[in-house]
Design a protein around this motif. Structure first.
Motif, PDB file in Angstrom:
ATOM      1  N   LEU B  24     -10.533  10.616  -4.019  1.00 11.63           N
ATOM      2  CA  LEU B  24     -10.076  10.786  -5.399  1.00 11.63           C
ATOM      3  C   LEU B  24      -9.274   9.580  -5.860  1.00 11.63           C
ATOM      4  O   LEU B  24      -9.481   9.053  -6.956  1.00 11.63           O
ATOM      5  CB  LEU B  24      -9.221  12.053  -5.514  1.00 11.63           C
ATOM      6  CG  LEU B  24      -9.980  13.373  -5.394  1.00 11.63           C
ATOM      7  CD1 LEU B  24      -9.004  14.536  -5.299  1.00 11.63           C
ATOM      8  CD2 LEU B  24     -10.915  13.558  -6.581  1.00 11.63           C
ATOM      9  N   GLY B  27     -11.333   6.384  -6.056  1.00  9.89           N
ATOM     10  CA  GLY B  27     -12.395   6.492  -7.052  1.00  9.89           C
ATOM     11  C   GLY B  27     -11.862   6.828  -8.432  1.00  9.89           C
ATOM     12  O   GLY B  27     -12.631   7.181  -9.327  1.00  9.89           O
ATOM     13  N   SER B  29     -10.823   5.080 -10.806  1.00  5.71           N
ATOM     14  CA  SER B  29     -11.254   4.248 -11.927  1.00  5.71           C
ATOM     15  C   SER B  29     -12.726   4.469 -12.249  1.00  5.71           C
ATOM     16  O   SER B  29     -13.229   3.927 -13.233  1.00  5.71           O
ATOM     17  CB  SER B  29     -11.024   2.777 -11.575  1.00  5.71           C
ATOM     18  OG  SER B  29     -11.850   2.447 -10.476  1.00  5.71           O
ATOM     19  N   LEU B  30     -13.438   5.236 -11.430  1.00  3.43           N
ATOM     20  CA  LEU B  30     -14.874   5.431 -11.678  1.00  3.43           C
ATOM     21  C   LEU B  30     -15.072   6.430 -12.823  1.00  3.43           C
ATOM     22  O   LEU B  30     -14.436   7.480 -12.862  1.00  3.43           O
ATOM     23  CB  LEU B  30     -15.568   5.939 -10.413  1.00  3.43           C
ATOM     24  CG  LEU B  30     -15.557   4.980  -9.222  1.00  3.43           C
ATOM     25  CD1 LEU B  30     -16.079   5.676  -7.977  1.00  3.43           C
ATOM     26  CD2 LEU B  30     -16.398   3.747  -9.519  1.00  3.43           C
ATOM     27  N   VAL B  35     -21.912  15.874 -18.070  1.00  2.00           N
ATOM     28  CA  VAL B  35     -22.889  16.550 -17.220  1.00  2.00           C
ATOM     29  C   VAL B  35     -24.289  16.016 -17.520  1.00  2.00           C
ATOM     30  O   VAL B  35     -25.113  15.838 -16.629  1.00  2.00           O
ATOM     31  CB  VAL B  35     -22.827  18.071 -17.459  1.00  2.00           C
ATOM     32  CG1 VAL B  35     -23.908  18.770 -16.650  1.00  2.00           C
ATOM     33  CG2 VAL B  35     -21.463  18.604 -17.080  1.00  2.00           C
ATOM     34  N   ARG B  36     -24.520  15.719 -18.793  1.00  2.00           N
ATOM     35  CA  ARG B  36     -25.846  15.258 -19.177  1.00  2.00           C
ATOM     36  C   ARG B  36     -26.099  13.830 -18.700  1.00  2.00           C
ATOM     37  O   ARG B  36     -27.205  13.479 -18.315  1.00  2.00           O
ATOM     38  CB  ARG B  36     -25.933  15.315 -20.697  1.00  2.00           C
ATOM     39  CG  ARG B  36     -27.323  15.151 -21.211  1.00  2.00           C
ATOM     40  CD  ARG B  36     -27.324  15.560 -22.664  1.00  2.00           C
ATOM     41  NE  ARG B  36     -28.431  14.991 -23.357  1.00  2.00           N
ATOM     42  CZ  ARG B  36     -28.607  15.144 -24.658  1.00  2.00           C
ATOM     43  NH1 ARG B  36     -27.726  15.828 -25.373  1.00  2.00           N
ATOM     44  NH2 ARG B  36     -29.654  14.625 -25.238  1.00  2.00           N
ATOM     45  N   MET B  38     -24.405  11.761 -15.986  1.00  2.00           N
ATOM     46  CA  MET B  38     -23.409  11.644 -14.925  1.00  2.00           C
ATOM     47  C   MET B  38     -22.990  10.193 -14.745  1.00  2.00           C
ATOM     48  O   MET B  38     -23.836   9.314 -14.627  1.00  2.00           O
ATOM     49  CB  MET B  38     -24.018  12.128 -13.605  1.00  2.00           C
ATOM     50  CG  MET B  38     -24.032  13.620 -13.416  1.00  2.00           C
ATOM     51  SD  MET B  38     -25.048  14.097 -11.998  1.00  2.00           S
ATOM     52  CE  MET B  38     -24.468  12.993 -10.735  1.00  2.00           C
ATOM     53  N   GLY B  39     -21.695   9.947 -14.717  1.00  2.00           N
ATOM     54  CA  GLY B  39     -21.212   8.601 -14.440  1.00  2.00           C
ATOM     55  C   GLY B  39     -21.105   8.382 -12.942  1.00  2.00           C
ATOM     56  O   GLY B  39     -21.334   9.306 -12.159  1.00  2.00           O
ATOM     57  N   PRO B  40     -20.739   7.164 -12.550  1.00  2.00           N
ATOM     58  CA  PRO B  40     -20.632   6.873 -11.116  1.00  2.00           C
ATOM     59  C   PRO B  40     -19.526   7.682 -10.420  1.00  2.00           C
ATOM     60  O   PRO B  40     -19.517   7.776  -9.194  1.00  2.00           O
ATOM     61  CB  PRO B  40     -20.315   5.367 -11.071  1.00  2.00           C
ATOM     62  CG  PRO B  40     -19.906   4.992 -12.441  1.00  2.00           C
ATOM     63  CD  PRO B  40     -20.529   5.973 -13.386  1.00  2.00           C
ATOM     64  N   PHE B  42     -18.864  10.964 -11.001  1.00  2.00           N
ATOM     65  CA  PHE B  42     -19.104  12.412 -11.076  1.00  2.00           C
ATOM     66  C   PHE B  42     -19.248  13.046  -9.690  1.00  2.00           C
ATOM     67  O   PHE B  42     -18.442  13.897  -9.293  1.00  2.00           O
ATOM     68  CB  PHE B  42     -20.384  12.627 -11.902  1.00  2.00           C
ATOM     69  CG  PHE B  42     -20.644  14.056 -12.298  1.00  2.00           C
ATOM     70  CD1 PHE B  42     -20.236  14.532 -13.540  1.00  2.00           C
ATOM     71  CD2 PHE B  42     -21.325  14.911 -11.442  1.00  2.00           C
ATOM     72  CE1 PHE B  42     -20.492  15.837 -13.909  1.00  2.00           C
ATOM     73  CE2 PHE B  42     -21.575  16.220 -11.805  1.00  2.00           C
ATOM     74  CZ  PHE B  42     -21.161  16.679 -13.049  1.00  2.00           C
ATOM     75  N   PHE B  43     -20.258  12.597  -8.950  1.00  2.00           N
ATOM     76  CA  PHE B  43     -20.551  13.193  -7.643  1.00  2.00           C
ATOM     77  C   PHE B  43     -19.428  12.930  -6.626  1.00  2.00           C
ATOM     78  O   PHE B  43     -19.015  13.852  -5.914  1.00  2.00           O
ATOM     79  CB  PHE B  43     -21.905  12.669  -7.148  1.00  2.00           C
ATOM     80  CG  PHE B  43     -22.581  13.552  -6.140  1.00  2.00           C
ATOM     81  CD1 PHE B  43     -22.695  14.915  -6.347  1.00  2.00           C
ATOM     82  CD2 PHE B  43     -23.112  13.012  -4.979  1.00  2.00           C
ATOM     83  CE1 PHE B  43     -23.330  15.724  -5.417  1.00  2.00           C
ATOM     84  CE2 PHE B  43     -23.752  13.818  -4.045  1.00  2.00           C
ATOM     85  CZ  PHE B  43     -23.855  15.167  -4.266  1.00  2.00           C
ATOM     86  N   PRO B  44     -18.886  11.689  -6.574  1.00  4.75           N
ATOM     87  CA  PRO B  44     -17.781  11.456  -5.632  1.00  4.75           C
ATOM     88  C   PRO B  44     -16.606  12.400  -5.863  1.00  4.75           C
ATOM     89  O   PRO B  44     -15.993  12.872  -4.911  1.00  4.75           O
ATOM     90  CB  PRO B  44     -17.363  10.009  -5.921  1.00  4.75           C
ATOM     91  CG  PRO B  44     -18.563   9.372  -6.495  1.00  4.75           C
ATOM     92  CD  PRO B  44     -19.303  10.440  -7.233  1.00  4.75           C
ATOM     93  N   ILE B  46     -16.666  15.494  -7.193  1.00  4.77           N
ATOM     94  CA  ILE B  46     -17.010  16.836  -6.707  1.00  4.77           C
ATOM     95  C   ILE B  46     -16.836  16.895  -5.192  1.00  4.77           C
ATOM     96  O   ILE B  46     -16.185  17.790  -4.645  1.00  4.77           O
ATOM     97  CB  ILE B  46     -18.479  17.181  -7.060  1.00  4.77           C
ATOM     98  CG1 ILE B  46     -18.678  17.201  -8.571  1.00  4.77           C
ATOM     99  CG2 ILE B  46     -18.877  18.513  -6.445  1.00  4.77           C
ATOM    100  CD1 ILE B  46     -20.086  17.568  -8.992  1.00  4.77           C
ATOM    101  N   LEU B  47     -17.405  15.890  -4.498  1.00  2.98           N
ATOM    102  CA  LEU B  47     -17.344  15.896  -3.029  1.00  2.98           C
ATOM    103  C   LEU B  47     -15.905  15.806  -2.535  1.00  2.98           C
ATOM    104  O   LEU B  47     -15.509  16.503  -1.601  1.00  2.98           O
ATOM    105  CB  LEU B  47     -18.157  14.728  -2.473  1.00  2.98           C
ATOM    106  CG  LEU B  47     -19.661  14.794  -2.689  1.00  2.98           C
ATOM    107  CD1 LEU B  47     -20.330  13.523  -2.175  1.00  2.98           C
ATOM    108  CD2 LEU B  47     -20.256  16.010  -1.979  1.00  2.98           C
ATOM    109  N   SER B  48     -15.096  14.945  -3.193  1.00  4.12           N
ATOM    110  CA  SER B  48     -13.713  14.771  -2.751  1.00  4.12           C
ATOM    111  C   SER B  48     -12.933  16.071  -2.888  1.00  4.12           C
ATOM    112  O   SER B  48     -12.192  16.464  -1.986  1.00  4.12           O
ATOM    113  CB  SER B  48     -13.034  13.677  -3.565  1.00  4.12           C
ATOM    114  OG  SER B  48     -13.729  12.463  -3.416  1.00  4.12           O
TER     115      SER B  48
END
Lengths: 498, 149
Positions: B24, B27, B29-30, B35-36, B38-40, B42-44, B46-48
């Motif tokens: 978190l 990342g 600054s990412l 949702v439509r 997804m930026g760079p 988004f997924f990191p 969720i996983l974090s």
């Protein structure tokens, strides 16, 4: 008759002198390393990868597959002769196999294991050949949401079927997924978690992670443990008695069936197959008390099952591009080094590679039979090599493998970091293998999630309205619920305790 | 307190939380995007967050379970010597090449083992240096400097 001409094509590729040679070299090296204590198939493939860097993709894959079966079989030899499973899928073979060896039937146990494995491998290879093309055609119907759900199912399966704590397995997968995202974001070109290090902009090297987790970390743990147990092995006659043969034929059949089935499942593969086959034999036996005292069925069934499972786990990996366990993830990673992307189109577009690999599976199994039984004396000698001579070699192979891939000394440093991380995780009771699966799937999952949501205009219900995706998610949910129910959880615990 | 920390699951759970927090923080600054689209980030993210959650869960469950496995004592010597040996490979391979790096790895790693026999180590270093040079550089033609660049 398509199948026959395809198989003929495969044998044409696999029987070329170069491929035949490296299939043999792979099976030989795999056995060599599998026999050595403390190195499983994961470590063996990772360490021997650099040898294949300059090869044609098909030759490299044939050799890596050969290493895989070889290491698997080598593990059985040590289980039977010295009660030391070289890898997890031969843990159950120790139970009855080593008892047989102590009763002076070690040679017969080895022969039964080899013949059973060969039979199972042949059946399972045929299954790969028959089942892959239709499954690949099914795969072409998959769209982004379906792929995402398939990966969810794969990861859930890996968690449910892993041994040990479920929460810890989930933790390992999440960590792997996150590590898989390091590097340049494909969509925007943004650098993620790269700390300005140029080597990281292509992501963490697959080989770097695998060698750290399975090479270096394992050495560190092994060095801490006190002297490894040794027993002098008595091989005895290689010929099984008439009674042993009579008992092992049906056990081999059952083992092959259950292994082939479990190998295809997400999260399945050789380990689960061998445990399940042993449990089944104990159930159907008229005299379960014989198990654990040298029952030949207890060798024949799990050995056939783990080999069958090892082969059929190639099916989902090759046709859908989704590895079902850490070993297949390792092979996907290896394939990506050669620019080969497994998936529904591989059967159509690269028939030489696909059918060549299938044919070589069978040839590799036949070679194992030839390598193992006559050379058993040599393998027994290898068992006497002390670990103090082995671990410097393992460390050196890890260093050379990581360095040779990109000529970057910095990646050796990264490998040291992953080695220390792997050591810490092992000390804390985590099983790092699922991490590798997450690592390979991380970028794929993100890409398919992104595409699915872009096409559906941000509507997450697309995962539940597409029939394929909905079915896959429903199965995942059922699996998770099932394992959380106390009764099933207990059965799962029992199955792995055996 | 230190007693509780030494349980496998408590320390292990906290390690996962640490990775989640790092994910978190580093990342931050990412771009999350929508949702439509997804930026760079988004997924990191969720996983974090999932890592933080599952790590905290493991640690709490571990803290409440007094019978949990403890972290076994480590041996510092193999850990230190193996790490130093590998670091030497990293530092030496470009400067002095494969032969010297191999001898360094084998020699230093041997300091981390039990019942090390020095004549044996010397022989092993020699054999492995020659073998690695012949197999990887001469036979397989991998891009590894033999004597440094």
């Amino acid at each position: 008759m398509d199948l026959l001409s395809d198989i003929a094509l495969g044998f044409g590729v696999a029987f070329s002198p170069v491929n035949l040679l490296f299939c043999f070299v792979g099976a030989l090296l795999g056995t060599l390393i599998g026999v050595l204590p403390g190195i499983g198939p994961l470590g063996a493939i990772a360490m021997l990868l650099p040898i294949t860097f300059q090869f044609e993709p098909v030759t490299a894959l044939i050799m890596l597959a050969g290493i895989y079966y070889g290491a698997q079989y080598g593990g059985s030899t040590t289980s039977i002769l010295v009660n030391l499973p070289g890898e997890t899928s031969s843990v159950v073979t120790c139970l009855d196999g080593h008892q047989m060896a102590r009763n002076g039937r070690g040679g017969a146990a080895l022969a039964i294991a080899a013949l059973g494995s060969f039979f199972a491998g042949s059946v399972a290879t045929l299954l790969v050949a028959v089942a892959s093309p239709p499954l690949a055609r099914l795969g072409t119907l998959f769209q982004a949401p379906d792929y995402f759900s398939l990966m969810v199912l794969g990861l859930v399966g890996a968690v449910v079927l892993a041994h040990g704590s479920i929460a810890k397995a989930i933790g390992m997968i999440l960590l792997g997924l996150l590590l898989g995202l390091v590097g340049t974001d494909l969509n925007t070109g943004r650098q993620r978690y790269t700390f300005g290090i140029p080597e990281l902009s292509d992501g963490i090297g697959f080989v770097t992670l695998a060698m750290g987790l399975f090479g270096v970390a394992q050495v560190l743990v092994n060095l801490e443990q006190h002297a490894m147990p040794r027993a002098t092995a008595i091989v005895g006659s290689l010929w099984p008695s008439r009674d042993e043969l009579r008992r092992s034929v049906p056990a081999t059949m059952r083992g092959t069936a259950i292994g082939s089935l479990l190998g295809v499942l997400p999260g399945g593969g050789a380990i689960l197959a061998s445990f399940a086959a042993y449990a089944l034999e104990k159930k159907v036996s008229r005299d379960p008390a014989r198990f654990g005292r040298g029952a030949v069925e207890g060798v024949a069934a799990p050995e056939s099952a783990n080999n069958a499972g090892a082969q059929t786990s190639f099916i989902p990996m090759l046709t859908l591009g989704i590895p079902s366990n850490a070993l297949m993830a390792l092979l996907v990673g290896a394939m990506s080094i050669f620019g080969v992307v497994p998936g529904p189109r591989i059967v159509e577009e690269q028939p030489q590679l696909f059918w060549g690999l299938v044919a070589s599976m069978w040839i590799g199994n036949a070679m194992l039979l030839v390598i193992n039984l006559p050379l058993i004396g040599l393998w027994v000698q290898l068992l006497r090599i002390p670990y103090r001579l082995l671990y410097p070699l393992i460390l050196l192979l890890c260093c050379i493998g990581v360095y040779a891939l990109n000529g970057s000394a910095l990646e050796v440093g990264l490998m040291i970091g992953f080695g220390l991380l792997g050591y810490a995780l092992l000390k804390l009771g985590f099983e790092p293998a699922p991490m590798l699966l997450g690592f390979v799937l991380g970028p794929l999952m993100e890409e398919n999630l992104r595409r699915a949501l872009a096409v559906s205009r941000g509507d997450a219900s697309v995962f539940f309205t597409r029939p394929i995706s909905a079915t896959l998610l429903a199965i995942s949910l059922l699996l998770l619920l099932a394992v959380l129910m106390p009764k099933v959880g207990r059965i799962r615990g029992d199955a792995f305790r055996e | 307190m230190s007693n509780i920390l030494l349980r496998q699951n408590v320390l292990g759970g906290l390690l996962l939380v640490l990775f989640g927090v790092l994910g978190l923080a580093l990342g931050a600054s990412l771009d999350i995007g929508t949702v439509r689209r997804m930026g760079p980030g988004f997924f990191p993210r969720i996983l974090s967050w999932l890592l933080v959650g599952i790590g905290a869960g493991i640690a709490l469950a571990g803290a409440r379970d007094a019978s949990a496995d403890r972290v076994s004592a480590g041996a510092w010597r193999p850990l230190a010597m193996v790490t130093i040996a590998l670091l030497c490979f990293q530092l030496l391979i470009d400067r002095l090449g494969l032969v010297v790096a191999t001898i360094a790895v084998v020699g230093i790693a041997a300091l981390g083992g039990r019942d090390t026999r020095w004549p044996e180590v010397a022989a092993l270093a020699g054999v492995l240096a020659a073998g690695a040079a012949l197999l990887f550089v001469k036979a397989l033609d991998l891009p590894i400097p033999l004597w440094g660049r």
